[in-house]
Design an enzyme around this catalytic site. Sequence first.
Site, mmCIF file in Angstrom:
data_model
loop_
_atom_site.group_PDB
_atom_site.id
_atom_site.type_symbol
_atom_site.label_atom_id
_atom_site.label_comp_id
_atom_site.label_asym_id
_atom_site.label_seq_id
_atom_site.Cartn_x
_atom_site.Cartn_y
_atom_site.Cartn_z
ATOM 1 N N GLU A 22 -38.629 -29.184 -38.192
ATOM 2 C CA GLU A 22 -40.086 -29.216 -38.004
ATOM 3 C C GLU A 22 -40.453 -28.024 -37.135
ATOM 4 O OE1 GLU A 22 -43.949 -31.775 -36.427
ATOM 5 O OE2 GLU A 22 -41.960 -32.462 -35.829
ATOM 6 N N ASP A 65 -51.304 -24.982 -35.558
ATOM 7 C CA ASP A 65 -52.480 -24.375 -34.922
ATOM 8 C C ASP A 65 -53.277 -23.609 -35.973
ATOM 9 O OD1 ASP A 65 -51.597 -25.373 -32.508
ATOM 10 O OD2 ASP A 65 -50.531 -23.546 -31.953
ATOM 11 N N LYS A 109 -59.649 -17.232 -36.385
ATOM 12 C CA LYS A 109 -60.137 -15.864 -36.636
ATOM 13 C C LYS A 109 -59.334 -15.218 -37.768
ATOM 14 C CE LYS A 109 -61.881 -15.011 -32.039
ATOM 15 N NZ LYS A 109 -61.323 -14.986 -30.694
ATOM 16 N N ASP A 135 -55.413 -32.101 -40.348
ATOM 17 C CA ASP A 135 -56.752 -32.663 -40.557
ATOM 18 C C ASP A 135 -57.767 -31.527 -40.652
ATOM 19 O OD1 ASP A 135 -56.634 -31.865 -37.844
ATOM 20 O OD2 ASP A 135 -58.369 -33.146 -37.412
ATOM 21 N N THR A 160 -47.531 -38.285 -37.062
ATOM 22 C CA THR A 160 -47.265 -37.419 -35.923
ATOM 23 C C THR A 160 -48.251 -37.819 -34.817
ATOM 24 O OG1 THR A 160 -48.857 -35.622 -36.235
ATOM 25 C CG2 THR A 160 -46.904 -35.592 -37.640
ATOM 26 N N GLU A 205 -51.627 -36.653 -35.818
ATOM 27 C CA GLU A 205 -52.112 -37.426 -36.971
ATOM 28 C C GLU A 205 -52.735 -38.731 -36.505
ATOM 29 O OE1 GLU A 205 -49.071 -37.844 -39.870
ATOM 30 O OE2 GLU A 205 -50.266 -39.123 -41.191
HETATM 31 N N1 SAM Z 1 -46.487 -31.247 -34.820
HETATM 32 C C1 SAM Z 1 -47.070 -31.938 -33.678
HETATM 33 C C2 SAM Z 1 -47.983 -33.031 -34.144
HETATM 34 O O1 SAM Z 1 -48.358 -33.026 -35.328
HETATM 35 O O2 SAM Z 1 -48.323 -33.908 -33.351
HETATM 36 C C3 SAM Z 1 -47.771 -30.944 -32.733
HETATM 37 C C4 SAM Z 1 -48.960 -30.240 -33.286
HETATM 38 S S1 SAM Z 1 -49.620 -29.005 -32.152
HETATM 39 C C5 SAM Z 1 -51.264 -28.822 -32.664
HETATM 40 C C6 SAM Z 1 -48.876 -27.507 -32.766
HETATM 41 C C7 SAM Z 1 -47.595 -27.146 -32.031
HETATM 42 O O3 SAM Z 1 -47.009 -26.027 -32.681
HETATM 43 C C8 SAM Z 1 -47.810 -26.727 -30.594
HETATM 44 O O4 SAM Z 1 -46.960 -27.462 -29.746
HETATM 45 C C9 SAM Z 1 -47.494 -25.237 -30.577
HETATM 46 O O5 SAM Z 1 -46.980 -24.794 -29.347
HETATM 47 C C10 SAM Z 1 -46.489 -25.129 -31.704
HETATM 48 N N2 SAM Z 1 -46.436 -23.784 -32.315
HETATM 49 C C11 SAM Z 1 -47.495 -23.051 -32.721
HETATM 50 N N3 SAM Z 1 -47.088 -21.873 -33.233
HETATM 51 C C12 SAM Z 1 -45.733 -21.874 -33.153
HETATM 52 C C13 SAM Z 1 -44.738 -20.921 -33.496
HETATM 53 N N4 SAM Z 1 -45.061 -19.739 -34.027
HETATM 54 N N5 SAM Z 1 -43.445 -21.246 -33.283
HETATM 55 C C14 SAM Z 1 -43.103 -22.441 -32.737
HETATM 56 N N6 SAM Z 1 -44.014 -23.373 -32.367
HETATM 57 C C15 SAM Z 1 -45.307 -23.104 -32.577
#
Ligand code: SAM
Length: 214
Positions: free
Chosen positions: A43, A119, A123, A155, A194, A197
């Site tokens: 993941e 994320d 932009k 979402d 998750t 989610e």
């Molecule tokens: N997957 C989890 C969930 O669904 O509950 C967390 C979602 S959170 C919005 C997105 C996570 O992805 C963050 O903890 C962020 O630090 C990590 N993340 C974003 N870009 C990343 C990258 N390039 N490499 C590793 N982790 C990344």
Amino acid sequence: MRLRNITGSREIIGESVFVVHEPERQKGNWRNIFGNNNPIHIEIGMGKGRFLMDMAKVYPSINYIGIEKYSSVLLRAIQKMEREEQPLSNVRFIRMDAETIGNVFEMEEVDRIYLNFSDPWPKDRHAKRRLPSREFLARYDKILKKEGQLEFKTDNKDLFLFALEELEPAGWKAEKISYDLHRDKDMSEGNIMTEYEEKFSSIGNPIYKYIIKR
Ligand code: SAM
């Protein structure tokens, strides 16, 4: 997700047996870490690791590797693991930016990839940073087995539509798509939520999901 910097988090991560340090050195040898030949599912952007650990309990014959960019977030996953009655022997964590994932896994070393609530980077000039972008799909293409699948949930409608548009130019195709996962009988079967989610579906947001392959 980016939590406040937590004093000592780097030290705790450095000493954790659940974290694979210098993951580049394991390239091509991940089976040795787990001591078996079970499939490897990763993941990317695992956050606090809830999904990964719940999956690992349901599927003990799969090896799960969670990848997270930020130490402060990874720390939460380690703490969660330490609260488990029995540590999950089929789970490991890596702290890294997934941009360099090709340095960590050999060609076709991974059996499945999960992206959950990535994320959005809204932009346009940051589109390349989105985990389902064509740039990232090209990276996944190298490490994922030829018949392997990638599953993505979010979402965020704009991010999902963007992700769908990226498929064809990147040489991938959708096997299954849902625009409302929790009301989709077929695709929601066995769904493990998750952290994000649960949060977003509880306020009424529909969850989008695709399963893709090349
Ligand atoms: N997957 C989890 C969930 O669904 O509950 C967390 C979602 S959170 C919005 C997105 C996570 O992805 C963050 O903890 C962020 O630090 C990590 N993340 C974003 N870009 C990343 C990258 N390039 N490499 C590793 N982790 C990344």
